[in-house]
Design a protein around this motif. Structure first.
Motif, PDB file in Angstrom:
ATOM      1  N   GLY A  15       0.815  -1.205   0.000  1.00 57.73           N
ATOM      2  CA  GLY A  15       0.000   0.000   0.000  1.00 57.73           C
ATOM      3  C   GLY A  15       0.848   1.254   0.000  1.00 57.73           C
ATOM      4  O   GLY A  15       0.513   2.247  -0.647  1.00 57.73           O
ATOM      5  N   SER A  16       1.964   1.234   0.727  1.00 61.95           N
ATOM      6  CA  SER A  16       2.828   2.410   0.769  1.00 61.95           C
ATOM      7  C   SER A  16       3.461   2.680  -0.591  1.00 61.95           C
ATOM      8  O   SER A  16       3.669   3.835  -0.973  1.00 61.95           O
ATOM      9  N   ALA A  17       3.767   1.622  -1.358  1.00 63.94           N
ATOM     10  CA  ALA A  17       4.297   1.807  -2.711  1.00 63.94           C
ATOM     11  C   ALA A  17       3.257   2.461  -3.611  1.00 63.94           C
ATOM     12  O   ALA A  17       3.580   3.314  -4.451  1.00 63.94           O
ATOM     13  N   ALA A  18       1.990   2.079  -3.429  1.00 69.61           N
ATOM     14  CA  ALA A  18       0.909   2.685  -4.206  1.00 69.61           C
ATOM     15  C   ALA A  18       0.771   4.171  -3.869  1.00 69.61           C
ATOM     16  O   ALA A  18       0.604   5.012  -4.758  1.00 69.61           O
ATOM     17  N   ILE A  19       0.852   4.503  -2.587  1.00 71.99           N
ATOM     18  CA  ILE A  19       0.779   5.901  -2.160  1.00 71.99           C
ATOM     19  C   ILE A  19       1.939   6.699  -2.753  1.00 71.99           C
ATOM     20  O   ILE A  19       1.757   7.795  -3.299  1.00 71.99           O
TER      21      ILE A  19
ATOM     22  N   VAL B 121      -5.585  15.801   4.414  1.00 67.06           N
ATOM     23  CA  VAL B 121      -6.356  15.718   5.663  1.00 67.06           C
ATOM     24  C   VAL B 121      -5.426  15.415   6.834  1.00 67.06           C
ATOM     25  O   VAL B 121      -4.381  14.784   6.682  1.00 67.06           O
ATOM     26  N   HIS B 122      -5.818  15.886   8.014  1.00 63.58           N
ATOM     27  CA  HIS B 122      -5.061  15.600   9.229  1.00 63.58           C
ATOM     28  C   HIS B 122      -4.940  14.094   9.468  1.00 63.58           C
ATOM     29  O   HIS B 122      -5.860  13.328   9.191  1.00 63.58           O
ATOM     30  N   HIS B 123      -3.807  13.670   9.994  1.00 59.43           N
ATOM     31  CA  HIS B 123      -3.581  12.299  10.465  1.00 59.43           C
ATOM     32  C   HIS B 123      -3.813  11.238   9.392  1.00 59.43           C
ATOM     33  O   HIS B 123      -4.545  10.263   9.616  1.00 59.43           O
ATOM     34  N   PRO B 124      -3.208  11.384   8.222  1.00 61.66           N
ATOM     35  CA  PRO B 124      -3.336  10.330   7.212  1.00 61.66           C
ATOM     36  C   PRO B 124      -2.505   9.118   7.616  1.00 61.66           C
ATOM     37  O   PRO B 124      -1.772   9.150   8.622  1.00 61.66           O
ATOM     38  N   TYR B 125      -2.590   8.074   6.827  1.00 62.22           N
ATOM     39  CA  TYR B 125      -1.772   6.886   7.035  1.00 62.22           C
ATOM     40  C   TYR B 125      -0.293   7.281   7.154  1.00 62.22           C
ATOM     41  O   TYR B 125       0.179   8.183   6.457  1.00 62.22           O
ATOM     42  N   THR B 126       0.429   6.607   8.032  1.00 60.52           N
ATOM     43  CA  THR B 126       1.809   6.972   8.374  1.00 60.52           C
ATOM     44  C   THR B 126       2.689   7.215   7.160  1.00 60.52           C
ATOM     45  O   THR B 126       3.445   8.192   7.101  1.00 60.52           O
ATOM     46  N   TRP B 127       2.598   6.357   6.145  1.00 59.81           N
ATOM     47  CA  TRP B 127       3.527   6.459   5.030  1.00 59.81           C
ATOM     48  C   TRP B 127       3.097   7.509   4.019  1.00 59.81           C
ATOM     49  O   TRP B 127       3.939   8.010   3.259  1.00 59.81           O
ATOM     50  N   ALA B 128       1.844   7.901   4.035  1.00 56.25           N
ATOM     51  CA  ALA B 128       1.439   9.089   3.271  1.00 56.25           C
ATOM     52  C   ALA B 128       2.013  10.329   3.944  1.00 56.25           C
ATOM     53  O   ALA B 128       2.531  11.249   3.285  1.00 56.25           O
ATOM     54  N   GLN B 129       1.940  10.353   5.259  1.00 57.85           N
ATOM     55  CA  GLN B 129       2.505  11.464   6.022  1.00 57.85           C
ATOM     56  C   GLN B 129       4.013  11.562   5.801  1.00 57.85           C
ATOM     57  O   GLN B 129       4.557  12.661   5.603  1.00 57.85           O
ATOM     58  N   ARG B 130       4.699  10.426   5.809  1.00 60.37           N
ATOM     59  CA  ARG B 130       6.146  10.423   5.576  1.00 60.37           C
ATOM     60  C   ARG B 130       6.481  10.931   4.178  1.00 60.37           C
ATOM     61  O   ARG B 130       7.454  11.653   3.976  1.00 60.37           O
ATOM     62  N   MET B 131       5.675  10.569   3.207  1.00 62.90           N
ATOM     63  CA  MET B 131       5.881  11.041   1.840  1.00 62.90           C
ATOM     64  C   MET B 131       5.808  12.569   1.793  1.00 62.90           C
ATOM     65  O   MET B 131       6.651  13.232   1.170  1.00 62.90           O
ATOM     66  N   LEU B 132       4.812  13.136   2.465  1.00 59.76           N
ATOM     67  CA  LEU B 132       4.613  14.579   2.440  1.00 59.76           C
ATOM     68  C   LEU B 132       5.667  15.330   3.250  1.00 59.76           C
ATOM     69  O   LEU B 132       6.097  16.424   2.857  1.00 59.76           O
ATOM     70  N   GLU B 133       6.087  14.758   4.364  1.00 61.00           N
ATOM     71  CA  GLU B 133       6.958  15.478   5.288  1.00 61.00           C
ATOM     72  C   GLU B 133       8.445  15.246   5.049  1.00 61.00           C
ATOM     73  O   GLU B 133       9.264  16.104   5.406  1.00 61.00           O
TER      74      GLU B 133
END
Length: 390
Positions: free
Chosen positions: A82-86, A103-115
């Protein structure tokens, strides 16, 4: 298209593989050509032929057709997680200087991608409370190119009004991505509500047996083909044939599993709501859920995953409760045959626990395929042990 046809027949040409009921696992890395011209055409358009299983593969192709049809999409790519898809889905739709609203508090690896990943390339982001369309409007900038959604979220289950967000995005030429892992295409269809790209962790309900990891992205053929020719092939994050076959197997029983899990979830929640140690239950289809009207409008169901807030003054009470469970496993993820418990307090140091912070007292549950009475009895004995420390 009828769901029974999609799950049991679409993409399956049994005449080509000995009339076998189960589809074959085409476990090959490479494909041969009879002429140099055939090979040349494959180099020119790898998206339309078998060349190398890092790209297309016959077993994966069956899965792609089914998943795209379930989402009401033109096409689909299946990733090895799923993280590869994100990662691919976001990367394919931003460039240097862009701005992402999430949105606030997305899945951890979506957050990591953004940050962590995107700032290296000059892409900025802003988190918002996605429950109000006005927050999306206020977050807009001239360089906003992407709205990243997750509806419902996977701890407190806030929803976004997908149709309203998609209409706003289209007015401003913004791409919309929605993580639909909670609902699956059987209980929510974001593409019908105007969302451009829908992703989900197929590790969960699609697989259903906790024995494979995968991610899915569905959307228009143009967007999917562009992603295939760039991020998908370059990163090499496509699913392998055997794992695709496991997902095909999981799809056969998906409606039956969701039906059973939905029923059991209602029965377990009914027990929890009357227990004195449970302060509240958070579940999108519960009458107490703040967005129950929106949930019923854009979701056809909700099952399996919910959160409780335990009345506890110290972390030890919550830890003892979770460790006393005999049939709920302490684990992440969801969607398999087994029931799970995930205490929020496991995500930070023991010394940081603060009972005044409601989130610290949350335990996320997933209800699997066990009988409800079996699970309720387990919860009852665990609460009895935890009550001593309360």
């Amino acid at each position: 298209m009828d769901i029974s046809y999609i799950l049991n027949e679409l993409g399956e040409d049994r005449d080509t593989y000995f009339r076998a009921v189960a589809p074959p696992i085409v476990q090959t890395s490479n494909f041969a050509f009879k002429t140099v011209d055939e090979l040349r055409r494959s180099f020119e358009d790898e998206y339309s032929t078998w060349l190398y299983s890092r790209g297309l593969n016959p077993t994966v192709e069956m899965l792609r057709k089914k998943l795209a049809a379930l989402d009401g999409a033109e096409d689909c790519l299946v990733f090895n997680s799923g993280s590869a898809a994100i990662f691919a889905c976001i990367l394919a739709n931003v460039k240097s200087g862009d701005h992402v609203v999430c949105v606030h508090h997305p899945y951890t690896w979506a957050q990591r991608m953004l940050e962590v990943i995107l700032p290296r390339f000059g892409v900025t982001h802003e988190y918002i409370d996605g429950t109000d369309i006005a927050h999306f409007e206020r977050a807009l900038k001239p360089n906003t190119t992407l709205f990243y959604l997750e509806s419902p979220l996977s701890l407190t289950y806030e929803l976004q009004d997908l149709r309203a967000v998609s209409e706003l995005a289209k007015k401003h030429g913004i791409v919309t991505i929605c993580d639909n892992s909670y609902c699956t295409p059987l209980q929510q269809k974001p593409i019908e509500l105007g969302i451009d790209l829908v992703l989900q962790s197929a590790t969960k309900f699609i697989g259903g047996h906790s024995d494979t990891i995968a991610g899915v992205v569905c959307g228009s053929r143009a967007m999917i083909e562009r992603m295939f020719n760039s991020e998908y092939l370059t990163v090499g994050s496509g699913i392998q044939p055997f794992n695709a076959w496991l997902l095909l197997r999981g799809l056969r029983t998906l409606p039956a599993r969701l039906e059973r899990i939905t029923r059991t979830t209602r029965e377990v929640i009914a027990y929890l709501k009357q227990h004195p140690l449970v302060e509240r239950v958070i579940f999108p289809f519960d009458e107490s859920f703040p967005q129950i009207v929106l949930a019923r409008r854009q979701m056809s169901g909700a099952c399996g995953l919910f959160t409780i807030v335990i009345r506890a003054k110290k972390a030890e009470t919550i830890e003892l409760f979770c460790e006393s469970l005999q049939h709920f496993l302490i684990a992440v993820s969801w969607g398999g045959h087994e029931s799970l418990a995930l205490p929020k307090c496991a995500g930070f140091p023991h010394s940081a626990f603060d009972p005044a912070i409601e989130e610290h007292r949350m335990v996320r549950f997933y209800v699997g395929l066990e009988d409800s009475a079996y699970l309720v009895a387990d919860l009852e004995q665990a609460f009895a042990k935890a009550a001593v420390l309360r």
